[in-house]
Design a protein around this motif. Structure first.
Motif, mmCIF file in Angstrom:
data_model
loop_
_atom_site.group_PDB
_atom_site.id
_atom_site.type_symbol
_atom_site.label_atom_id
_atom_site.label_comp_id
_atom_site.label_asym_id
_atom_site.label_seq_id
_atom_site.Cartn_x
_atom_site.Cartn_y
_atom_site.Cartn_z
ATOM 1 N N VAL A 284 0.830 -1.211 0.000
ATOM 2 C CA VAL A 284 0.000 0.000 0.000
ATOM 3 C C VAL A 284 0.864 1.261 0.000
ATOM 4 C CG1 VAL A 284 -1.614 1.323 1.419
ATOM 5 C CG2 VAL A 284 -1.961 -1.137 1.083
ATOM 6 N N ARG B 193 -0.918 -0.296 5.842
ATOM 7 C CA ARG B 193 0.109 0.243 4.957
ATOM 8 C C ARG B 193 1.083 -0.792 4.411
ATOM 9 N NH1 ARG B 193 2.484 4.596 8.797
ATOM 10 N NH2 ARG B 193 4.032 4.884 7.175
ATOM 11 N N VAL C 155 -6.914 3.033 -1.680
ATOM 12 C CA VAL C 155 -5.503 3.134 -2.056
ATOM 13 C C VAL C 155 -5.389 3.862 -3.392
ATOM 14 C CG1 VAL C 155 -3.381 1.876 -2.573
ATOM 15 C CG2 VAL C 155 -4.945 0.988 -0.852
ATOM 16 N N ARG D 260 -3.322 7.204 -3.785
ATOM 17 C CA ARG D 260 -2.195 7.221 -4.701
ATOM 18 C C ARG D 260 -2.287 8.412 -5.656
ATOM 19 N NH1 ARG D 260 -1.307 2.226 -8.784
ATOM 20 N NH2 ARG D 260 -3.081 3.225 -9.794
#
Lengths: 284, 263, 328
Positions: C93, C128, C143, C147
């Motif tokens: 992650v 994470r 995620v 991102r």
């Protein structure tokens, strides 16, 4: 369109490589087949059609005929022996399928010189089979199991059948199972369902496998060399001989080109035939 | 009725496996037979293997096979991978053309490729030897590498690469940080496959080898022509064991592949 | 409001097929704009052109007044949330989220600071070290968003980001996304085929059909005053009455049902009930008009007092204000 992205150029080395070491040599043998052979086996750069005229000879005609008969028989036998095995594998559970596929693939990767040689150990006159039969008192003289056309066929099918199993398995895997169920639902017996549904739907696999087996057996010279006698020479052996012993390269090139063209023609006819049968089924 | 049919099919399939493996097993078995002359079993021995290690020609052939195998498969893997990465970006028409060209060596009879290369090397006056063998081996194993890498790339799709570009990675950055790590198992599998092909090749090598570049299969062929002997059995067994191990490892890599990608 | 993105008569053709005919569109800073339309209407192609994955055949796209022309995706100050998230399976992650900053060579301290901030924001701090495979669909979606937003893009592009999730999760994430957009103040361009989703989140909706934008307006305007027949029928349910070259659209909830002998002044047509479907808070009544093929749909709410049965003869009516006149 080739230079818009720098990554597109990455194919250049491979393409140049194939151009220089595959396309160029293929063109070279075409040219070579129209050149003359010098007295000491060197190539004389003068045009001649003589190499092709020489091929029209009953001696070579017979060898071409034998080569194609062996190749076609090998292909047909590989379908007959390979199809049931592919069918069985496609019906297994996923994990078992993977193991069986690997088991079929491994012999495919093992050197076929070594695999033909293994049969020599078994079939020669002091080989495993004859020794066992003699010690059991069934025969008194060793049987001539090796160095005949039967042993060549055996060796061909043995080395090439994995080529058939894999493509047929793939087409069986991709087949829409619901159509088969529908056939059963409509009262088809298992044999009828297989004949009218499964077989036509896996035709592409059979065609691919046939081409692979056919092409490989056309040029095969190892199996006849190791398992066949002097009489069972096929075109592969003749061509090899022209290049390495007789040193008549132009003639050898002409022979190999004719062999290639004839096999392409056969493949084309085979394609046409399968297409035609498809159409017939479509209208029926 | 139904189980009866299934039993026949399964019995047949097992028989086919026996057919495929029995000759190989017998060959391997006889490499341990104490008797030199005939098929009668006269006791277990390692001596044929030991004599191989004392044979300078065998060791030279082994060294040749290894050198040629490693160099040619590195080259084939690099060239094949690079080409597969590029072809993916081509328009459909170009892709079909280039793929057709690249897959052609797979469907051409090996003997044709062997003699065509022989003609080429002699026309450019290149001395037959390890160099010509390496070139020939790269030529026939590169297409197999491409088949494996192409399948891997097709599985991966274009989304991950687009995501990388969207996040600021240049084409090279995308290649280094996303594409290459994801296709690495395929690259390893391709390398092992081309090494296996090179190690095993007989037909093409037969045409382009020189007097000082005999490989293992060529050496075995020379012995086979002279008849059955326990040394050939031992040497063949070694080649078979190497091939089987390489294929299994390559296959594990190829499968590991698809497991890590699909989530 | 300031213009952030301007599409100037861009067109996209693949070979000979026109996917997007020349089209112009202006997107304002900080707005939530949805491209809504059936599959194959060109909305995804439009988004991919803005992101830089496809190049327009003609026309240009401007970001903050600067033409994007041949600017590749990795140099455009916008980020995308992909349909299937496109998370890197070989990274965890944290590595996924940091990818953009690493590529832009942001210094390590800054990377760390922004990572912690974003992880907290999308509540992924505990996950994470997991790989994408170990996450649920909803977590993967977070995620993908983290991102993208860690790069502080000027614009966030979302390509059906909720498409792969189940209905309940989709509902709750719709609100989350809307709040995220409000709090960050980033411009969102959102592609979907789900009109409910578009209605719930957008400031403005661009309804697309066959590559054209049929109408661009607020959800309420789109619903209440559709400008084309396509918009009128694609968004919600509608009854269309055709007369020569004009069509009149009346929403089912605006149709009133009367007994044939009651308030005859308000009757517009007569017919027979063919179906009545009970849906809890309302009942959908289908009326076949006398002497016509047309079936009219009317929504009857609980508490209206009348219970219509199949085969009842009814008269229908509506008020002038609830009509929308459209070119046919």
């Amino acid at each position: 369109m080739l230079n818009k992205k720098p990554t597109k150029l990455l194919a250049l080395p491979a393409l140049l490589w194939l151009g220089a070491l595959f396309v160029l040599p293929m063109l070279l043998i075409v040219m070579l087949s129209f050149w003359k052979r010098g007295t000491y086996g060197q190539v004389v750069y003068e045009f001649t059609a003589n190499n092709y005229i020489r091929i029209v000879d009953p001696l070579y005609g017979q060898i071409f005929w034998d080569t194609f008969v062996v190749a076609i028989l090998t292909t047909v036998l590989s379908i007959l022996f390979g199809y049931p095995l592919s069918y069985y594998i496609s019906r297994l559970e996923r994990s078992k399928q993977q193991i069986w596929l690997l088991l079929v693939m491994i012999p495919f990767w093992i050197n076929f010189l070594v695999r033909s040689y293994a049969w020599v150990i078994i079939l020669r006159s002091q080989g495993v089979v004859n020794t066992i039969l003699q010690s059991l008192g069934i025969i008194s003289e060793p049987l001539p199991l090796l160095y005949n056309s039967g042993s060549v066929m055996l060796g061909m099918v043995y080395t090439l059948v994995p080529f058939m199993v894999l493509p047929i398995y793939v087409s069986l895997e991709q087949m829409d199972r619901r159509k088969l169920e529908a056939a059963y639902d409509l009262g088809a017996t298992p044999w009828k369902a297989f004949w009218h549904v499964t077989l036509p739907m896996t035709k592409s696999g059979v065609v691919t496998g046939s081409i692979l087996v056919f092409v490989s057996s056309i040029g095969m010279f190892v199996v006849p060399d190791v398992m066949g006698g002097a009489k069972s020479a096929l075109m592969g052996n003749v061509i090899q001989n022209q290049f390495l012993s007789a040193r008549d390269w132009p003639f050898g090139s002409a022979l190999s080109i004719v062999l290639m063209l004839l096999s392409m023609l056969l493949i084309l006819l085979f394609f046409k035939a399968t297409k035609a049968s498809e159409k017939k089924e479509g209208t029926a | 009725m139904k189980t009866w049919r299934r039993n026949v099919l399964s019995g047949y399939s097992w028989l086919m496996l026996v057919f495929l493996y029995l000759p190989i097993a017998i060959l391997m078995l006889y490499s341990f037979n104490d008797s030199r002359i005939n098929a009668v079993w006269s006791g277990f021995t390692w001596k044929w293997y030991l004599s191989l290690f004392d044979n300078r020609q065998v060791m030279a052939a082994l060294a040749n096979s290894m050198t040629i195998g490693i160099i040619s498969s590195v080259l084939a893997t690099v060239l094949g991978t690079a080409a597969a990465l590029a072809i993916k970006h081509y328009s459909l028409r170009w892709r079909t053309f280039v793929n057709g060209l690249i897959y052609l060596p797979i469907v051409i009879p090996e003997i044709m490729m062997g003699l065509a290369l022989l003609v080429l090397f002699s026309q450019v006056h290149m001395e037959l030897g390890k160099g010509t063998l390496i070139m020939a081996h790269v030529t026939f194993s590169m297409p197999y590498v491409m088949v494996i890498i192409n399948a891997r790339l097709a599985d991966m799709g274009k989304e991950l690469e687009e995501a990388a570009q969207d996040l600021g990675a240049t084409p090279w950055g995308t290649l280094r940080h996303v594409t290459l790590p994801l296709i690495m198992p395929g690259i390893v599998a391709g390398f092992l496959m081309s090494f296996t092909l090179s190690l095993d090749d007989f037909i093409i090598s037969f045409f382009v080898a020189g007097p000082n570049s005999t490989t293992l299969p060529l050496y075995i062929y020379g012995l086979v022509k002279r008849g059955v002997s326990p040394e050939v059995n031992a040497l063949s067994t070694m080649l078979i064991v190497c091939t089987v191990l390489l294929v299994i490892i390559a296959e594990l890599f190829r499968r590991k592949d698809s497991k890590t990608i699909t989530y | 409001m300031k213009t952030i993105i301007h599409l100037d008569t861009i067109e996209k053709r693949f070979a000979e097929a026109v996917v997007v005919p020349p089209l112009s569109l202006t997107i304002e800073e900080g707005e939530f704009l949805t491209l809504l339309g059936p599959s194959g209407c060109g909305k995804t192609t439009l988004l991919r052109m803005i992101a830089g994955f496809e190049e327009p055949t003609s026309g240009d796209i401007f970001l903050d007044g600067k033409p994007l022309g041949h600017v590749p995706p990795y140099q455009r100050d916008m980020n995308m949330v992909f349909q299937q998230y496109a998370l890197f399976p070989h990274m965890n992650v944290e590595q996924n989220i940091l990818f953009g900053l690493k590529m832009k060579k942001v210094n390590a301290a800054e990377q760390k600071r922004r990572l912690e901030e974003v992880l907290q924001y999308v509540q992924l701090t505990e996950l994470r070290k997991r790989t994408p495979k170990q996450l649920s669909g909803g977590q993967q979606q977070r995620v993908a968003i983290a991102r993208a937003i860690i790069n502080n893009p000027r614009v966030l592009l979302l390509d059906e980001p909720l498409g792969a999730l189940d209905y309940q999760l989709r509902k709750s994430l719709q609100l989350e996304l809307k709040n995220l957009q409000k709090n960050l103040g980033i411009t969102f361009i959102y592609v979907t085929h789900d009109q409910e989703e578009a209605m719930a989140m957008s400031d403005r909706i661009a309804v697309m059909n066959k590559g054209r934008i049929e109408q661009i307006a607020s959800p309420a305007e789109i619903y209440n005053t559709p400008q084309t027949l396509f918009v009128a029928t694609f968004i919600g349910e509608n009854n269309i009455f055709r007369q020569a070259s004009t069509c009149t659209a009346v929403r089912p909830e605006k149709i009133k049902l009367y007994r044939t002998d009651e308030q005859p002044g308000k009757h517009r047509c007569k017919g027979k009930i063919t179906d009545a479907v009970f849906l809890g808070n309302l009942r959908k009544v289908f009326i076949r008009l006398d002497g016509q093929d047309q079936v009219v749909m009317a929504h009857q709410y609980a508490g209206d007092g009348l219970d219509w049965q199949v085969d009842d003869l009814v008269a229908i009516g509506w008020s002038q204000a609830d009509e929308v006149k459209l070119p046919c």
